[in-house]
Design an enzyme around this catalytic site. Sequence first.
Site, PDB file in Angstrom:
ATOM      1  N   HIS A   1     -26.033  -9.240  23.680  1.00  0.00           N
ATOM      2  CA  HIS A   1     -26.313  -9.647  24.830  1.00  0.00           C
ATOM      3  C   HIS A   1     -25.685 -10.934  25.396  1.00  0.00           C
ATOM      4  CE1 HIS A   1     -28.801  -6.012  24.660  1.00  0.00           C
ATOM      5  NE2 HIS A   1     -29.333  -6.211  25.599  1.00  0.00           N
TER       6      HIS A   1
ATOM      7  N   ASP B   1      -8.861  16.534  36.997  1.00  0.00           N
ATOM      8  CA  ASP B   1      -9.437  16.668  35.640  1.00  0.00           C
ATOM      9  C   ASP B   1      -9.581  15.352  34.986  1.00  0.00           C
ATOM     10  OD1 ASP B   1      -9.698  19.664  35.347  1.00  0.00           O
ATOM     11  OD2 ASP B   1      -7.585  19.378  35.404  1.00  0.00           O
TER      12      ASP B   1
ATOM     13  N   PHE C   1     -22.358  -7.751  30.330  1.00  0.00           N
ATOM     14  CA  PHE C   1     -22.120  -6.206  30.510  1.00  0.00           C
ATOM     15  C   PHE C   1     -21.161  -6.223  31.617  1.00  0.00           C
ATOM     16  CE2 PHE C   1     -26.558  -5.586  28.874  1.00  0.00           C
ATOM     17  CZ  PHE C   1     -26.213  -5.336  27.672  1.00  0.00           C
TER      18      PHE C   1
ATOM     19  N   ILE D   1      -4.493  21.135  33.807  1.00  0.00           N
ATOM     20  CA  ILE D   1      -3.152  20.376  33.008  1.00  0.00           C
ATOM     21  C   ILE D   1      -3.747  18.953  33.136  1.00  0.00           C
ATOM     22  CG2 ILE D   1      -0.712  19.764  32.890  1.00  0.00           C
ATOM     23  CD1 ILE D   1      -1.492  22.681  32.319  1.00  0.00           C
TER      24      ILE D   1
ATOM     25  N   GLU E   1     -23.415   0.444  35.349  1.00  0.00           N
ATOM     26  CA  GLU E   1     -22.658  -0.905  35.748  1.00  0.00           C
ATOM     27  C   GLU E   1     -21.122  -0.606  36.268  1.00  0.00           C
ATOM     28  OE1 GLU E   1     -23.795  -0.291  32.597  1.00  0.00           O
ATOM     29  OE2 GLU E   1     -25.500  -1.630  32.468  1.00  0.00           O
TER      30      GLU E   1
ATOM     31  N   ASN F   1      -6.530  22.056  37.906  1.00  0.00           N
ATOM     32  CA  ASN F   1      -5.214  22.733  37.410  1.00  0.00           C
ATOM     33  C   ASN F   1      -4.965  22.609  36.026  1.00  0.00           C
ATOM     34  OD1 ASN F   1      -4.342  20.342  36.636  1.00  0.00           O
ATOM     35  ND2 ASN F   1      -3.538  19.594  38.341  1.00  0.00           N
TER      36      ASN F   1
END
Lengths: 745, 745
Positions: free
Chosen positions: A554, A236, A518, A268, A491, A266
């Site tokens: 940027h 998860d 980035f 959890i 990215e 599961n």
Amino acid sequence: MASSSSLTLSSQAILSRSTIPRHGSSSSQQLSTSSIIPSFSGLKTTSSSASSVSRRRSSAVTRLTVRSSAAVETLEKTTDVELVDKSVNTIRFLAIDAVEKANSGHPGLPMGCAPMGHVLYDEVMRYNPKNPYWFNRDRFVLSAGHGCMLQYALLHLAGYDAVKEEDLLQFRQWGSKTPGHPENFETPGVEVTTGPLGQGIANAVGLALAEKHLAARYNKPDSEVVDHYTYVILGDGCQMEGISNEVASLAGHWGLGKLIAFYDDNHISIDGDTEIAFTENVDLRFEALGWHVIWVKNGNNGYDEIRAAIKEAKSVTDKPTLIKVTTTIGFGSPNKANSYSVHGSALGAKEVEATRKNLGWPYEPFHVPEDVKKHWSRHVPEGASLEAEWNAKFAEYEKKYPEEAAELKSIITGELPAGWEKALPTYTPETPADATRNLSQTNLNALAKVLPGLIGGSADLASSNMTLLKLFGDFQKATPEERNVRFGVREHGMGAICNGIALHSPGFIPYCATFFVFTDYMRAAMRISALSEAGVIYVMTHDSIGLGEDGPTHQPIEHLASFRAMPNILMLRPADGNETAGAYKVAVVNRKRPSVLALSRQKLPNLAGTSIEGVEKGGYTISDNSSGNKPDVILIGTGSELEIAAKAADELRKEGKAVRVVSFVAWELFEEQSDEYKESVLPAAVTARVSIEAASTFGWHKIVGSKGKAIGIDKFGASAPAGKIYQEYGITVEAVIAAAKEVSS
Amino acid sequence: MASSSSLTLSSQAILSRSTIPRHGSSSSQQLSTSSIIPSFSGLKTTSSSASSVSRRRSSAVTRLTVRSSAAVETLEKTTDVELVDKSVNTIRFLAIDAVEKANSGHPGLPMGCAPMGHVLYDEVMRYNPKNPYWFNRDRFVLSAGHGCMLQYALLHLAGYDAVKEEDLLQFRQWGSKTPGHPENFETPGVEVTTGPLGQGIANAVGLALAEKHLAARYNKPDSEVVDHYTYVILGDGCQMEGISNEVASLAGHWGLGKLIAFYDDNHISIDGDTEIAFTENVDLRFEALGWHVIWVKNGNNGYDEIRAAIKEAKSVTDKPTLIKVTTTIGFGSPNKANSYSVHGSALGAKEVEATRKNLGWPYEPFHVPEDVKKHWSRHVPEGASLEAEWNAKFAEYEKKYPEEAAELKSIITGELPAGWEKALPTYTPETPADATRNLSQTNLNALAKVLPGLIGGSADLASSNMTLLKLFGDFQKATPEERNVRFGVREHGMGAICNGIALHSPGFIPYCATFFVFTDYMRAAMRISALSEAGVIYVMTHDSIGLGEDGPTHQPIEHLASFRAMPNILMLRPADGNETAGAYKVAVVNRKRPSVLALSRQKLPNLAGTSIEGVEKGGYTISDNSSGNKPDVILIGTGSELEIAAKAADELRKEGKAVRVVSFVAWELFEEQSDEYKESVLPAAVTARVSIEAASTFGWHKIVGSKGKAIGIDKFGASAPAGKIYQEYGITVEAVIAAAKEVSS
């Protein structure tokens, strides 16, 4: 009949749990432990209910294991379900015992995922335990890396040398081969380094891309020398991470049919039931991403379901498959299963005891029952034959297709073709000025001709990063033999996919590109490149305020410093043509550490004195009018500011100063030089030093010393034409001259 | 009839384009410009075909604009479709002209999105141009920030003071209010800072969360003082980024019904057609994430469709809505529309001219036609009345609910309640040792009582980060008045959502938490906290090798350095109870810069000499047995290593040395102190300095000087019990003593 009534109740419980709507209004209260999980303590009437569940199913399983397709090659070998059950419990208890002994670790996932782990390693996957690096092995990635005891137990049973019993006993201890998360550089048999969630599934996409690419490029109608699967288990947590959606979208787009992902569903996570933060419909999302989706409702002991799902997955060749396997975290623990408490802590002696009773496990800690041992022992000889068969096949291939074989071999072994470095371009001061991003493209295209493993692309900035290989087309679903990869604006996924490519075979040299700023989006993947010794080349353009009008969002400022501080990664900032070629030489040679190339958007002149050899030393003198290693002042620059240092030196020399100009293109490489060399470039006696770099001055004081001066930018950039920002921010020849006079007076 | 035949052709072209399967096998070749886009040059027979398209639709639009619901309040005011068309073209040409003048920028998005922009700002949104900070305004976020000229044009037309004609003329120039991407700190009227893709949609989720939370907490049946929408425009780039999936999953989970996102579905990204890397089914994915999804097939001039979609979106109150608006990037440009070339460059004089002809636009650059100007002029008086009405409503509310009003007011104004800092705990050396993550929880819970705007949570590590507010429940769909936010394993989204919360109202103090190493996942959002002056508190636990067995994937090394190098962010590493309280004081006070708190997993003693006041100075002496500001040696530590420095000092003093121990808890704050203060802590004459920190030494040489020594870790960590790693890595009292002797001899 007692045991069969227990089965019925358990099955119903599992069923009711499985059908809880993931995307509804049900509150977490409705999901309380008592109402949903198989309550082993309350419901069972014998001490071995769990194994009896499987026993009841043996006939069904036997039917399913009849070989009906070439897809799942080894299914017919497993007919004794009781033994499977025992093997699965062996895996569970090896995990329980190791975590208990370390008093640290994550038992819940191995206990829940042991069945799929068993089916994969014992029945499905093709590998050679005595040669974990056999090229054509199936790859397995535990994206939910905290559950590493699952993989260690499997490697142990399969006969890998890296994980003997003594290694299990040393789980999470200093110097062991069984660290707290899977680390490829510690444990042969572990393909990649996972733990930071979502990275593993991304690596797996890279591994599957690599396979699809090599298969398309080298397989012949009469000889499929490349033919293996990539399996991955993710949980998860991986599903919630944005990176996993990025790479799943790409895997669907590319149609990576030999990628099979098991989603350990599961319910959890560390903070409790996933209902508190994760109620999306995962199945539907993956369908939207172009995956084939299968749901195994009983992952706790539904071996037949797992097998059937894998078979189905293999039959779908144009899409990756997500097998959602609903499991109970900590399966078998009477009081902790299906709760967050079993996720990341030892069960505790009492609960271990209760779990032993509950699963009918009478053995000492770390014991592998003889029949289980015997059953798994076939993998060593079988693995050896698999590899031998493949070697024979490859020998045939080599005879028929010597050129292709030589190329493929160099990718398999990582041996660089002799003389490859002759492809690197060189420049003179007379060569017209150019942006280092353009010079980078010249290098990439020159290298692509001589390095068969060079493959890569950009995160939707190919035309800005200048990364297109002109000789090749796009790697796409229908054209996987091509070498320009289109990552889209992803990215993070891009970096992690490149890690997977790099770790698929030593001769792969993946590169990827975006704007330097980035790297913030992909830093977690880049750190894993560094840690896992994946020699990815990061082509990072628009490397300063020099990009101009796009403004501070940027413009990188702190990024050079942030990578110089990161272990095992080379941060290179070339100043011109020769240095860009040098940066590529370094990047290609360093197959066990990644390189980051910071490249300019703007044109830069080719400077006198720069060289490939200089770059290899990290820092070197490009001009000097002093004698006796005693300049009046040393001016130090990198990248686009080396030109400023050189111009300032010209002016100062006119005034009679003895000035040395040093290019400090790669700090890490300079650090590795001999003391003598360092003294020859930066003599300790010369404390008059000025550095200039259009970036944070953080870290520069080590180089310029307490009496030197670091010119840089310790605030965010601005939106304006580049020249204007340089002026306003004081990144100028005048500033260097003034500082030089100040420190040398 | 010529113009109507042109219409038919254009419409068919648009239609055929709209129905291209996003998730099929169509190759990019099939999507060539000629076959799909409205080919203005080839197909049109008059010079004003585009505007004639809209004119033809005027009757239909008029029908749709009859007020049929309270949801879209102002629809009935727009009946003259020709005027709408003119307004939309005004927006297009303001963008074209500004980009042309700057010779830099992104005209494509504004040209395509002008219709939705017009409908939002002219017909739907409630705001007061003369007070961009009016609390109950609707929020708008341009997640595709490169298209900022769209927003500047809209702010200009609406009458915002920040964007007058002279500001448009200064687009992307030094010192202008119209930088290359939207920046909230430059341009009142811009809510958040966007450009890095995916951040804006995440900020919008934070803004919508803030509204839902405040509405639930403060609205009364007789007075809804909190009631506004959050609108966002995002593009293909934002959609590809993992962060957008993270936050969309949360927005669906939380049921943020007043979040309305426009997906500019234009099929073009920088590298060309999105078919090369983005073929997933976005609609289906958003349905899987729990969103309501609407498709506007003609975003280029289907004003009625856009209006109807907004109305429908407002009628769905339990889910966020994604309105997919299919547009043509660069709509109106005969030769560049629907191609990447119009994305990020000026059209060029010739194409501007052609576009003027094509759209029938006879005006000079930057001209706003009088009727358009007159039409928009109503927003200033209307905005003033909206605010006045709300002020009256709030005055009523204040009378009836003085307590709630006072709290809400403090959130609206950002004024901290008097004496809040008295809630901070203090400690003595006698207080038992504790982990700073636990001490952090004490502070958070103490502050939650006195700071109504404190709200936050963890990325699925609440019980490890120790971030739960015990007085409150979980912020969930059904309980949005609560203050514990469950972010799931979504660090990047978490950070960016917190930016949105922080920028919603000055009195919000969002905090968020994960392991320190996983700042790598959220660094892009943290940088935007710093740049956009969002005072988010980052609670980062497990801050070194001291976390032990989880190993190098989980052990930060370079992270302290990497944040110290970042502008406008405070990197705090408290050593004990008093310093943790001091760190919180600093973090709360600094509403215009974020704070990162690096906190230990392991227990640390409360040291003599630490203080809140000391932390506020960034670096300070905690113990000293020297006189005349002339210690033999200065030992400098942070966080868990301050104890080691203090112990080493004790030993050295026994040997007769005069030793000063300095806590260097926040470098940035120390840097801001007076020269006198700095000299009093680190006298220039004392060059015998040793620093110790279980992290990269990068940057420390500025503090310890050329003759000092920095003890740290310049490689990756290891998986083992913490004490063992400290020993093996030489982070010990013995190492400090040895270094102290070396540098002071």
